[in-house]
Enzyme design. Structure first.
Site, PDB file in Angstrom:
ATOM      1  N   ASP A  67       0.827  -1.204   0.000  1.00  0.00           N
ATOM      2  CA  ASP A  67       0.000   0.000   0.000  1.00  0.00           C
ATOM      3  C   ASP A  67       0.864   1.259   0.000  1.00  0.00           C
ATOM      4  O   ASP A  67       2.090   1.193   0.184  1.00  0.00           O
ATOM      5  CB  ASP A  67      -0.964   0.012   1.204  1.00  0.00           C
ATOM      6  CG  ASP A  67      -0.312  -0.439   2.507  1.00  0.00           C
ATOM      7  OD1 ASP A  67       0.934  -0.412   2.599  1.00  0.00           O
ATOM      8  OD2 ASP A  67      -1.030  -0.817   3.438  1.00  0.00           O
ATOM      9  N   ASN A 136      -7.484  -2.350  14.561  1.00  0.00           N
ATOM     10  CA  ASN A 136      -8.880  -2.593  14.177  1.00  0.00           C
ATOM     11  C   ASN A 136      -9.019  -3.790  13.234  1.00  0.00           C
ATOM     12  O   ASN A 136     -10.064  -3.983  12.630  1.00  0.00           O
ATOM     13  CB  ASN A 136      -9.470  -1.334  13.516  1.00  0.00           C
ATOM     14  CG  ASN A 136      -8.741  -0.947  12.234  1.00  0.00           C
ATOM     15  OD1 ASN A 136      -7.801  -1.627  11.817  1.00  0.00           O
ATOM     16  ND2 ASN A 136      -9.160   0.132  11.597  1.00  0.00           N
ATOM     17  N   HIS A 138      -7.347  -4.326  10.430  1.00  0.00           N
ATOM     18  CA  HIS A 138      -7.085  -4.113   8.995  1.00  0.00           C
ATOM     19  C   HIS A 138      -5.821  -4.851   8.549  1.00  0.00           C
ATOM     20  O   HIS A 138      -4.908  -5.087   9.343  1.00  0.00           O
ATOM     21  CB  HIS A 138      -7.039  -2.617   8.635  1.00  0.00           C
ATOM     22  CG  HIS A 138      -5.812  -1.873   9.044  1.00  0.00           C
ATOM     23  ND1 HIS A 138      -5.817  -0.534   9.375  1.00  0.00           N
ATOM     24  CD2 HIS A 138      -4.501  -2.239   9.161  1.00  0.00           C
ATOM     25  CE1 HIS A 138      -4.605  -0.138   9.666  1.00  0.00           C
ATOM     26  NE2 HIS A 138      -3.785  -1.155   9.540  1.00  0.00           N
ATOM     27  N   GLU A 143      -9.624  -1.465   5.530  1.00  0.00           N
ATOM     28  CA  GLU A 143     -10.219  -1.132   6.816  1.00  0.00           C
ATOM     29  C   GLU A 143     -11.488  -1.961   7.046  1.00  0.00           C
ATOM     30  O   GLU A 143     -12.011  -2.583   6.105  1.00  0.00           O
ATOM     31  CB  GLU A 143     -10.552   0.369   6.831  1.00  0.00           C
ATOM     32  CG  GLU A 143      -9.336   1.291   6.685  1.00  0.00           C
ATOM     33  CD  GLU A 143      -8.511   1.421   7.970  1.00  0.00           C
ATOM     34  OE1 GLU A 143      -8.399   0.453   8.744  1.00  0.00           O
ATOM     35  OE2 GLU A 143      -7.955   2.523   8.179  1.00  0.00           O
TER      36      GLU A 143
HETATM   37  C1  F6R Z   1       1.515  -1.264   6.241  1.00  0.00           C
HETATM   38  C2  F6R Z   1       0.177  -1.812   6.342  1.00  0.00           C
HETATM   39  C3  F6R Z   1      -0.579  -1.847   7.621  1.00  0.00           C
HETATM   40  C4  F6R Z   1       0.274  -2.164   8.849  1.00  0.00           C
HETATM   41  C5  F6R Z   1      -0.595  -2.090  10.099  1.00  0.00           C
HETATM   42  C6  F6R Z   1       0.213  -2.278  11.363  1.00  0.00           C
HETATM   43  O1  F6R Z   1       2.019  -1.409   4.937  1.00  0.00           O
HETATM   44  O2  F6R Z   1      -0.331  -2.197   5.355  1.00  0.00           O
HETATM   45  O3  F6R Z   1      -1.607  -2.806   7.517  1.00  0.00           O
HETATM   46  O4  F6R Z   1       0.834  -3.438   8.719  1.00  0.00           O
HETATM   47  O5  F6R Z   1      -1.236  -0.850  10.162  1.00  0.00           O
HETATM   48  O6  F6R Z   1       1.078  -1.199  11.514  1.00  0.00           O
HETATM   49  P1  F6R Z   1       2.204  -1.209  12.640  1.00  0.00           P
HETATM   50  O7  F6R Z   1       3.113  -2.316  12.323  1.00  0.00           O
HETATM   51  O8  F6R Z   1       2.850   0.144  12.519  1.00  0.00           O
HETATM   52  O9  F6R Z   1       1.489  -1.411  13.936  1.00  0.00           O
END
Ligand code: F6R
Length: 244
Positions: A67, A136, A138, A143
């Site tokens: 992403d 959450n 995701h 989301e």
């Molecule tokens: C990042 C992504 C997100 C993260 C998730 C956890 O490329 O796609 O899904 O993996 O938000 O983020 P952290 O590791 O910062 O808690």
């Protein structure tokens, strides 16, 4: 689903770094899907150190980023492009041509999504997709409410996601939209590994383990994948109470 309960955060990180390293060692032309975020920073640090130690040849490997934020200037310091350049591309001396980034600067997001899907198809598909998880539930920036069949598209970030990532964003205001591989895109990968570390992920992991195909927690969609591995550290696993 395979669950690996590690004895420590360091062990969980090493397990995931080793999976990437071993995949490239055994299959040098592998296509790997990469996540960013705080969870992955130590994974890439370990991967870089171990790859140098083992002289792993990455020259035939290819990487797709999961992403990217929309609306940022090219090479913004908080973009995922700069993140992966800093944590993986430059330390391992990989070429920019070995990476595909969601084309966030394309004229229309719809075309950008279709273009990324086409690139994924032309590459032969992702062999190993690495994921983190949001508090959450995701995955990528899919989301709550995302469809299981969703493909790479423009997504709106939730307030929870913006709050969780704000500290990483030191230059300018936080973007509210992104381009993300969809759930369907992720499920097309031949194998998927999700790493969760830390207490803040414990509720999402508990929910994931007790539910199936719930749009409110997109990570639950992964449970039907034939080669899905969940790697947990003790804190992320601390609320597991399986209803078997
Ligand atoms: C990042 C992504 C997100 C993260 C998730 C956890 O490329 O796609 O899904 O993996 O938000 O983020 P952290 O590791 O910062 O808690």
């Amino acid at each position: 689903m395979r669950i690996i309960m590690s004895q420590s955060k360091e062990e969980a990180i090493k397990v995931v770094a080793d999976m990437i390293l071993e995949r490239v060692q055994s299959h040098p032309t592998s296509v790997i899907g990469l996540a960013t975020g705080k969870t992955m920073e130590p994974v890439y640090q370990t991967l870089v150190a171990e790859s140098k130690k083992n002289r792993v040849d990455y020259s035939k490997a290819f990487f797709f980023m999961l992403d990217e934020y929309l609306g940022l200037p090219l090479d913004h310091p908080s973009s995922f492009k700069v993140y992966i350049q800093t944590h993986l591309m430059h330390p391992l001396d990989l070429k920019p041509s070995q990476f595909a980034f969601p084309p966030v600067h394309a004229e229309s997001p719809a075309e950008a999504g279709a273009h990324y899907e086409q690139s994924l198809k032309e590459s032969g598909g992702v062999d190993l997709q690495i994921l983190g998880i949001g508090t959450n539930g995701h995955i990528g920036f899919n989301e709550p409410g995302s469809l299981k069949t969703s493909r790479t598209r423009l997504v709106h970030l939730t307030r929870e996601t913006i709050a969780a990532n704000k500290s990483e964003f030191k230059h300018g205001s936080f973007p509210e939209t992104a381009l993300s591989m969809g759930i369907g895109t992720i499920l097309d990968s031949r194998s998927v590994v999700l790493l969760a570390t830390g207490k803040s992920k414990a509720d999402a992991i508990k929910f994931l383990l007790n539910h199936h195909d719930v749009a409110d927690c997109p990570a639950t969609y992964l449970k039907d994948h034939p080669h899905f591995t969940l790697v947990l550290d003790p804190e992320a696993a601390s609320k597991i109470n399986l209803k078997i």
